[in-house]
Scaffold this motif. Structure first.
Motif, PDB file in Angstrom:
ATOM      1  N   PRO A 172       0.893  -1.214  -0.112  1.00  0.00           N
ATOM      2  CA  PRO A 172      -0.062  -0.029   0.189  1.00  0.00           C
ATOM      3  C   PRO A 172       0.741   1.229   0.047  1.00  0.00           C
ATOM      4  N   VAL A 173       0.277   2.275  -0.494  1.00  0.00           N
ATOM      5  CA  VAL A 173       0.954   3.445  -0.315  1.00  0.00           C
ATOM      6  C   VAL A 173      -0.056   4.659  -0.070  1.00  0.00           C
ATOM      7  N   GLY A 174       0.489   5.581   0.342  1.00  0.00           N
ATOM      8  CA  GLY A 174      -0.543   6.931   0.641  1.00  0.00           C
ATOM      9  C   GLY A 174      -0.388   7.425   2.130  1.00  0.00           C
ATOM     10  N   TYR A 175       0.078   6.508   3.120  1.00  0.00           N
ATOM     11  CA  TYR A 175       0.007   6.981   4.313  1.00  0.00           C
ATOM     12  C   TYR A 175       1.213   7.935   4.525  1.00  0.00           C
ATOM     13  N   LYS A 181      -7.643  12.742   6.826  1.00  0.00           N
ATOM     14  CA  LYS A 181      -8.946  12.267   5.953  1.00  0.00           C
ATOM     15  C   LYS A 181      -8.925  12.549   4.563  1.00  0.00           C
ATOM     16  N   PHE A 182      -9.195  11.610   3.851  1.00  0.00           N
ATOM     17  CA  PHE A 182      -9.160  11.801   2.283  1.00  0.00           C
ATOM     18  C   PHE A 182     -10.370  11.177   1.500  1.00  0.00           C
ATOM     19  N   THR A 183     -10.541  11.766   0.384  1.00  0.00           N
ATOM     20  CA  THR A 183     -11.615  10.958  -0.356  1.00  0.00           C
ATOM     21  C   THR A 183     -10.831   9.800  -1.293  1.00  0.00           C
ATOM     22  N   ILE A 184     -11.784   8.874  -1.688  1.00  0.00           N
ATOM     23  CA  ILE A 184     -11.226   8.026  -2.729  1.00  0.00           C
ATOM     24  C   ILE A 184     -10.719   8.628  -3.988  1.00  0.00           C
ATOM     25  N   PRO A 185     -11.488   9.837  -4.526  1.00  0.00           N
ATOM     26  CA  PRO A 185     -10.859  10.297  -5.817  1.00  0.00           C
ATOM     27  C   PRO A 185      -9.345  10.853  -5.302  1.00  0.00           C
ATOM     28  N   GLU A 186      -9.153  11.317  -4.107  1.00  0.00           N
ATOM     29  CA  GLU A 186      -7.916  11.990  -3.874  1.00  0.00           C
ATOM     30  C   GLU A 186      -6.784  10.818  -3.841  1.00  0.00           C
ATOM     31  N   ILE A 211      -8.636  -4.263  -0.442  1.00  0.00           N
ATOM     32  CA  ILE A 211      -7.532  -4.570   0.257  1.00  0.00           C
ATOM     33  C   ILE A 211      -7.592  -4.654   1.849  1.00  0.00           C
ATOM     34  N   GLY A 212      -8.558  -3.731   2.143  1.00  0.00           N
ATOM     35  CA  GLY A 212      -9.237  -3.524   3.676  1.00  0.00           C
ATOM     36  C   GLY A 212      -8.226  -2.834   4.726  1.00  0.00           C
ATOM     37  N   ILE A 213      -7.772  -1.531   4.027  1.00  0.00           N
ATOM     38  CA  ILE A 213      -6.892  -0.754   4.987  1.00  0.00           C
ATOM     39  C   ILE A 213      -7.599   0.329   5.031  1.00  0.00           C
ATOM     40  N   LEU A 214      -8.879   0.541   4.469  1.00  0.00           N
ATOM     41  CA  LEU A 214      -9.486   1.993   4.577  1.00  0.00           C
ATOM     42  C   LEU A 214     -10.560   1.787   5.600  1.00  0.00           C
ATOM     43  N   THR A 215     -10.727   3.067   6.135  1.00  0.00           N
ATOM     44  CA  THR A 215     -12.064   2.983   7.432  1.00  0.00           C
ATOM     45  C   THR A 215     -12.768   4.238   6.652  1.00  0.00           C
ATOM     46  N   TYR A 232     -12.476   9.238   4.205  1.00  0.00           N
ATOM     47  CA  TYR A 232     -11.815   7.949   4.536  1.00  0.00           C
ATOM     48  C   TYR A 232     -10.310   8.183   5.336  1.00  0.00           C
ATOM     49  N   SER A 233     -10.107   7.337   6.158  1.00  0.00           N
ATOM     50  CA  SER A 233      -8.679   7.402   6.665  1.00  0.00           C
ATOM     51  C   SER A 233      -8.090   5.728   6.484  1.00  0.00           C
ATOM     52  N   PHE A 234      -6.609   5.930   6.818  1.00  0.00           N
ATOM     53  CA  PHE A 234      -6.154   4.564   6.786  1.00  0.00           C
ATOM     54  C   PHE A 234      -6.357   3.870   7.994  1.00  0.00           C
ATOM     55  N   ASP A 235      -6.779   2.567   8.203  1.00  0.00           N
ATOM     56  CA  ASP A 235      -6.582   1.674   9.166  1.00  0.00           C
ATOM     57  C   ASP A 235      -5.081   1.307   9.431  1.00  0.00           C
ATOM     58  N   LYS A 236      -4.355   1.986  10.437  1.00  0.00           N
ATOM     59  CA  LYS A 236      -3.134   1.951  10.469  1.00  0.00           C
ATOM     60  C   LYS A 236      -2.405   0.589  10.777  1.00  0.00           C
ATOM     61  N   GLU A 237      -3.429  -0.201  11.645  1.00  0.00           N
ATOM     62  CA  GLU A 237      -3.011  -1.407  12.060  1.00  0.00           C
ATOM     63  C   GLU A 237      -2.925  -2.381  10.766  1.00  0.00           C
ATOM     64  N   LYS A 238      -3.904  -2.334   9.947  1.00  0.00           N
ATOM     65  CA  LYS A 238      -4.281  -3.133   8.900  1.00  0.00           C
ATOM     66  C   LYS A 238      -3.038  -2.661   7.713  1.00  0.00           C
ATOM     67  N   TYR A 239      -2.824  -1.465   7.669  1.00  0.00           N
ATOM     68  CA  TYR A 239      -2.126  -0.809   6.806  1.00  0.00           C
ATOM     69  C   TYR A 239      -0.784  -1.325   7.153  1.00  0.00           C
ATOM     70  N   ASP A 240      -0.165  -1.550   8.254  1.00  0.00           N
ATOM     71  CA  ASP A 240       1.058  -2.098   8.497  1.00  0.00           C
ATOM     72  C   ASP A 240       0.990  -3.350   8.154  1.00  0.00           C
ATOM     73  N   GLU A 241       0.136  -4.138   8.742  1.00  0.00           N
ATOM     74  CA  GLU A 241       0.074  -5.513   8.425  1.00  0.00           C
ATOM     75  C   GLU A 241       0.224  -5.840   6.958  1.00  0.00           C
ATOM     76  N   VAL A 242      -0.632  -5.274   5.899  1.00  0.00           N
ATOM     77  CA  VAL A 242      -0.518  -5.142   4.688  1.00  0.00           C
ATOM     78  C   VAL A 242       0.968  -4.859   4.093  1.00  0.00           C
ATOM     79  N   LEU A 243       1.424  -3.890   4.713  1.00  0.00           N
ATOM     80  CA  LEU A 243       2.994  -3.500   4.337  1.00  0.00           C
ATOM     81  C   LEU A 243       3.890  -4.459   4.534  1.00  0.00           C
TER      82      LEU A 243
END
Lengths: 251, 251
Positions: A172-175, A181-186, A211-215, A232-243
């Motif tokens: 994943p990238v973006g964090y 807080k961001f939108t899907i288009p962003e 991917i399951g990293i978005l809240t 949306y925001s990143f679910d940091k725990e899941k984000y790190d798991e996927v990373l």
């Protein structure tokens, strides 16, 4: 600085250098950190030599900092470049002439140098370059407006960009690159900017949510005329798991 | 051979070496090509030094050939290793002692060496190692029975295996590793062997056929008791296309 290094070259790994490709993203722009040196019309990647008492990964941090003042960037090694043609004899000789170093003493520099490439992707607004050598200019250049670069630095930059694009399929990238807080288009725009192509809106939505990293937040983007998009925001725990485990569900 | 190199070290890139991780697959076994040298109880990857007049990619081919006699293998660079701790002082000194080279003359060898890793995946039955140094033994070792290796060669081997596993998500494998006509279970076994884990039969079938590189033949596997499985071959044109563009449909 460079003169010091050449004259004390026993403190540096012979025949080996490091070059850093620092990509900066902010607000749909992808830039790259380049250096203008006064002795050349061309620009260069921030690079330098490897202290003999440092691991190469540590040396990459040292090199980046010693040319640009930049700290706290996580650098990844991506490839090593070692064509015999990569050292342009004229280039080395010009440097020696500029620094007023005898050719014999400067042999350390004019031999073939193999260079190890490191790269990073950062928010360019959060990274303030601050050149250490006061005759150099360190600047963020739009990646589509990169001027002529010294040696094989264009090849190194291209390879880093290829690597970055491949990594989009692996992690994943973006964090740290988007607002909290961001939108899907962003988020889609971030991917489109790196890949330099338009993506299908619905496909992107499906893939990115899978991917399951978005809240999805209970908020909509304000000051938008109508049909305000969800935040949306990143679910940091899941984000790190996927990373850690990689993006592809694999086989 | 090594003595020649050290004594003529001006012909070689200083402080830099190449190590090759050659994985061999055949009939559900994954092996790795290792060298036993008489002066050590440990084994090593086939490695060596970089002629100053060769590109590093060319030097990798030279190095592999000069240690193992192996030719015609496509080597990919995967990472460069340069911890300062990677050179064990004792190791270098033992080599010098064994070769009867004075310490001062052998300084070229006992300094820190950074090493560039290259890897390949081949059918081990098609590659016949033929050691060039007659006091060395070159052999295929099951990747689960790798003995103690010199220096950081275990770390290099592990990183190569990680890279190989990641590449399964990025490009097709199997061509030149399986018989011309094969069954899906045989192909699945190749993936399972590399990944060292069981895969779900139906998921695998779905994913592998989705890639579009397989041609279903009008033949079934013979001498199978009942429910003979279908035979497939690779559609080489599509295979090469996917190899070039990558496996992931991406974003």
């Amino acid at each position: 600085m460079l003169k010091d290094i050449i004259e004390n070259n026993q403190n540096y790994q012979p025949g080996l250098s490091i070059d850093c490709v620092i990509f900066g993203f902010h607000d749909n722009h992808l830039k790259v950190l380049l250096i203008k040196v006064p002795r050349s019309t061309k620009s260069s990647l921030p690079g330098g030599f490897i202290p003999i008492d440092q691991d190469i990964d540590t040396a990459a941090v040292t090199v980046l900092n010693s040319r640009t003042g930049v700290e706290g960037v996580f650098l990844r090694q991506f490839a090593t470049f070692g064509k015999i043609s990569r050292n342009d004899q004229h280039f080395g000789k010009n440097v020696l002439e500029y620094l007023k170093i005898e050719e014999e003493k400067g042999k350390w520099l004019t031999q073939r140098f193999v260079t190890i490439g490191y790269y990073a992707l950062v928010d360019f607004l959060k990274i303030i370059p601050n050149p250490v050598n006061h005759d150099e200019i360190v600047e963020w250049i739009d990646h589509k407006e990169v001027p002529e670069l010294i040696l094989d630095h264009k090849e190194i930059l291209d390879k880093a960009l290829d690597t970055l694009r491949t990594e989009l399929n692996l992690m994943p990238v973006g964090y740290n690159l988007l607002p909290e807080k961001f939108t899907i288009p962003e988020l889609q725009k971030l991917y489109e900017t790196i890949l330099d192509k338009k993506l299908d809106r619905r496909n992107f939505l499906r893939k990115i949510t899978n991917i399951g990293i978005l809240t999805k937040l209970d908020e909509k983007k304000s000051n938008v005329a109508h049909k305000a998009p969800n935040l949306y925001s990143f679910d940091k725990e899941k984000y790190d798991e996927v990373l850690k485990n990689g993006l592809t569900q694999g086989w």
